[in-house]
Design a protein around this motif. Structure first.
Motif, mmCIF file in Angstrom:
data_model
loop_
_atom_site.group_PDB
_atom_site.id
_atom_site.type_symbol
_atom_site.label_atom_id
_atom_site.label_comp_id
_atom_site.label_asym_id
_atom_site.label_seq_id
_atom_site.Cartn_x
_atom_site.Cartn_y
_atom_site.Cartn_z
ATOM 1 N N GLN A 215 41.476 36.528 44.846
ATOM 2 C CA GLN A 215 42.074 37.810 45.199
ATOM 3 C C GLN A 215 42.776 37.642 46.534
ATOM 4 O O GLN A 215 42.152 37.276 47.519
ATOM 5 C CB GLN A 215 41.008 38.903 45.323
ATOM 6 C CG GLN A 215 40.356 39.274 44.012
ATOM 7 C CD GLN A 215 39.262 40.296 44.206
ATOM 8 O OE1 GLN A 215 38.358 40.095 44.995
ATOM 9 N NE2 GLN A 215 39.354 41.382 43.472
ATOM 10 N N ASP A 216 44.061 37.932 46.556
ATOM 11 C CA ASP A 216 44.886 37.745 47.747
ATOM 12 C C ASP A 216 44.730 36.316 48.263
ATOM 13 O O ASP A 216 45.029 35.382 47.562
ATOM 14 C CB ASP A 216 44.539 38.773 48.826
ATOM 15 C CG ASP A 216 44.863 40.197 48.386
ATOM 16 O OD1 ASP A 216 45.836 40.368 47.627
ATOM 17 O OD2 ASP A 216 44.139 41.120 48.791
ATOM 18 N N LEU A 217 44.208 36.163 49.471
ATOM 19 C CA LEU A 217 44.044 34.829 50.049
ATOM 20 C C LEU A 217 42.625 34.296 49.882
ATOM 21 O O LEU A 217 42.354 33.150 50.230
ATOM 22 C CB LEU A 217 44.411 34.862 51.540
ATOM 23 C CG LEU A 217 45.853 35.272 51.849
ATOM 24 C CD1 LEU A 217 46.043 35.420 53.353
ATOM 25 C CD2 LEU A 217 46.844 34.278 51.293
ATOM 26 N N ASP A 218 41.720 35.125 49.387
ATOM 27 C CA ASP A 218 40.318 34.734 49.245
ATOM 28 C C ASP A 218 40.021 34.229 47.839
ATOM 29 O O ASP A 218 40.624 34.667 46.865
ATOM 30 C CB ASP A 218 39.399 35.918 49.548
ATOM 31 C CG ASP A 218 39.390 36.284 51.018
ATOM 32 O OD1 ASP A 218 39.583 35.381 51.850
ATOM 33 O OD2 ASP A 218 39.185 37.465 51.329
ATOM 34 N N GLU A 219 39.071 33.327 47.763
ATOM 35 C CA GLU A 219 38.604 32.814 46.481
ATOM 36 C C GLU A 219 37.085 32.862 46.485
ATOM 37 O O GLU A 219 36.450 32.352 47.402
ATOM 38 C CB GLU A 219 39.091 31.382 46.277
ATOM 39 C CG GLU A 219 38.764 30.825 44.914
ATOM 40 C CD GLU A 219 39.399 29.481 44.683
ATOM 41 O OE1 GLU A 219 38.644 28.489 44.628
ATOM 42 O OE2 GLU A 219 40.631 29.423 44.561
ATOM 43 N N LYS A 220 36.521 33.504 45.466
ATOM 44 C CA LYS A 220 35.070 33.629 45.357
ATOM 45 C C LYS A 220 34.591 32.898 44.119
ATOM 46 O O LYS A 220 35.217 32.964 43.068
ATOM 47 C CB LYS A 220 34.662 35.103 45.226
ATOM 48 C CG LYS A 220 34.959 35.942 46.425
ATOM 49 C CD LYS A 220 34.547 37.378 46.177
ATOM 50 C CE LYS A 220 34.955 38.248 47.343
ATOM 51 N NZ LYS A 220 34.633 39.656 47.120
ATOM 52 N N ILE A 221 33.465 32.214 44.256
ATOM 53 C CA ILE A 221 32.804 31.596 43.114
ATOM 54 C C ILE A 221 31.516 32.371 42.909
ATOM 55 O O ILE A 221 30.653 32.392 43.794
ATOM 56 C CB ILE A 221 32.535 30.106 43.358
ATOM 57 C CG1 ILE A 221 33.848 29.374 43.611
ATOM 58 C CG2 ILE A 221 31.785 29.510 42.184
ATOM 59 C CD1 ILE A 221 33.686 27.935 44.042
ATOM 60 N N VAL A 222 31.411 33.048 41.765
ATOM 61 C CA VAL A 222 30.259 33.907 41.503
ATOM 62 C C VAL A 222 29.563 33.478 40.220
ATOM 63 O O VAL A 222 30.173 32.917 39.314
ATOM 64 C CB VAL A 222 30.657 35.399 41.409
ATOM 65 C CG1 VAL A 222 31.236 35.887 42.710
ATOM 66 C CG2 VAL A 222 31.620 35.648 40.282
ATOM 67 N N VAL A 223 28.263 33.765 40.170
ATOM 68 C CA VAL A 223 27.452 33.523 38.992
ATOM 69 C C VAL A 223 27.065 34.886 38.434
ATOM 70 O O VAL A 223 26.562 35.744 39.165
ATOM 71 C CB VAL A 223 26.192 32.704 39.344
ATOM 72 C CG1 VAL A 223 25.341 32.471 38.110
ATOM 73 C CG2 VAL A 223 26.575 31.396 39.992
ATOM 74 N N VAL A 224 27.296 35.102 37.154
ATOM 75 C CA VAL A 224 26.975 36.378 36.510
ATOM 76 C C VAL A 224 25.458 36.492 36.389
ATOM 77 O O VAL A 224 24.805 35.626 35.812
ATOM 78 C CB VAL A 224 27.638 36.470 35.118
ATOM 79 C CG1 VAL A 224 27.242 37.756 34.423
ATOM 80 C CG2 VAL A 224 29.145 36.362 35.239
ATOM 81 N N LYS A 225 24.900 37.574 36.952
ATOM 82 C CA LYS A 225 23.453 37.795 36.897
ATOM 83 C C LYS A 225 23.061 38.851 35.872
ATOM 84 O O LYS A 225 21.966 38.807 35.330
ATOM 85 C CB LYS A 225 22.945 38.228 38.278
ATOM 86 C CG LYS A 225 22.951 37.117 39.296
ATOM 87 C CD LYS A 225 22.554 37.590 40.670
ATOM 88 C CE LYS A 225 21.221 38.272 40.684
ATOM 89 N NZ LYS A 225 20.817 38.706 42.038
ATOM 90 N N ALA A 226 23.953 39.824 35.633
ATOM 91 C CA ALA A 226 23.651 40.902 34.693
ATOM 92 C C ALA A 226 24.950 41.382 34.057
ATOM 93 O O ALA A 226 26.037 41.141 34.579
ATOM 94 C CB ALA A 226 22.947 42.048 35.414
ATOM 95 N N LEU A 227 24.810 42.086 32.944
ATOM 96 C CA LEU A 227 25.964 42.608 32.230
ATOM 97 C C LEU A 227 25.974 44.123 32.307
ATOM 98 O O LEU A 227 24.918 44.752 32.278
ATOM 99 C CB LEU A 227 25.925 42.177 30.757
ATOM 100 C CG LEU A 227 25.863 40.681 30.501
ATOM 101 C CD1 LEU A 227 25.758 40.428 29.007
ATOM 102 C CD2 LEU A 227 27.053 39.981 31.080
ATOM 103 N N SER A 228 27.166 44.674 32.414
ATOM 104 C CA SER A 228 27.324 46.117 32.402
ATOM 105 C C SER A 228 28.732 46.446 31.935
ATOM 106 O O SER A 228 29.686 45.796 32.338
ATOM 107 C CB SER A 228 27.084 46.700 33.796
ATOM 108 O OG SER A 228 27.334 48.084 33.781
#
Length: 143
Positions: free
Chosen positions: A65-78
């Motif tokens: 997003q824009d200049l940032d990059e995030k690496i995330v792990v999905v913990k739950a669904l909604s």
């Protein structure tokens, strides 16, 4: 009747990635999340994905997003968009992602501090310097 219930329960476990990104509050609308996916800003395990990809718990996503990059792990669904504190429970950002993002933010702040941004038109003297600079670089003329 019990067969229909199990099918509905299975449907609750199947959520499209564009809908999950919207519910996790990465994007304000589903159409923005779809545009980001189509634009290649969302990757799953290093691969580009489609908006219809199903999200599962434990999936590793790279979100730019824009200049940032995030690496995330999905913990739950909604499938429902809730408040920010509840949305933050749907994923966990990796430690290396946090440190890298904070480092890049600090570098950007340090770099911008040295520049003076002016929204004024150049003065006559400034224009002369600009024209002289262009003439020297383009023509090699020193006059």
């Amino acid at each position: 009747m019990s067969k229909q219930k199990t099918e509905q329960d299975d449907d609750d476990d199947k959520i499209r990635i564009d809908k999950w990104l919207w519910a996790a509050r990465f994007f304000k609308t589903r159409s923005l999340s779809k545009q980001a996916i189509d634009g290649g800003k969302i990757h799953c395990d290093g691969q580009r994905i489609k908006p219809s990809k199903e999200v599962t718990v434990g999936l590793v996503l790279t979100i730019r997003q824009d200049l940032d990059e995030k690496i995330v792990v999905v913990k739950a669904l909604s499938a429902q968009r809730r408040g920010a504190p509840e949305a933050a429970l749907l994923y966990e950002e990796t430690e290396e992602s946090k440190t890298l993002r904070e480092k890049r933010t600090a570098e950007r702040k340090a770099g911008l501090g040295s520049y003076i941004i002016s929204h004024q038109r150049p003065s006559k003297k400034d224009r002369r310097h600009i024209h002289r600079f262009q003439r020297i670089n383009l023509l090699g003329d020193d006059n």
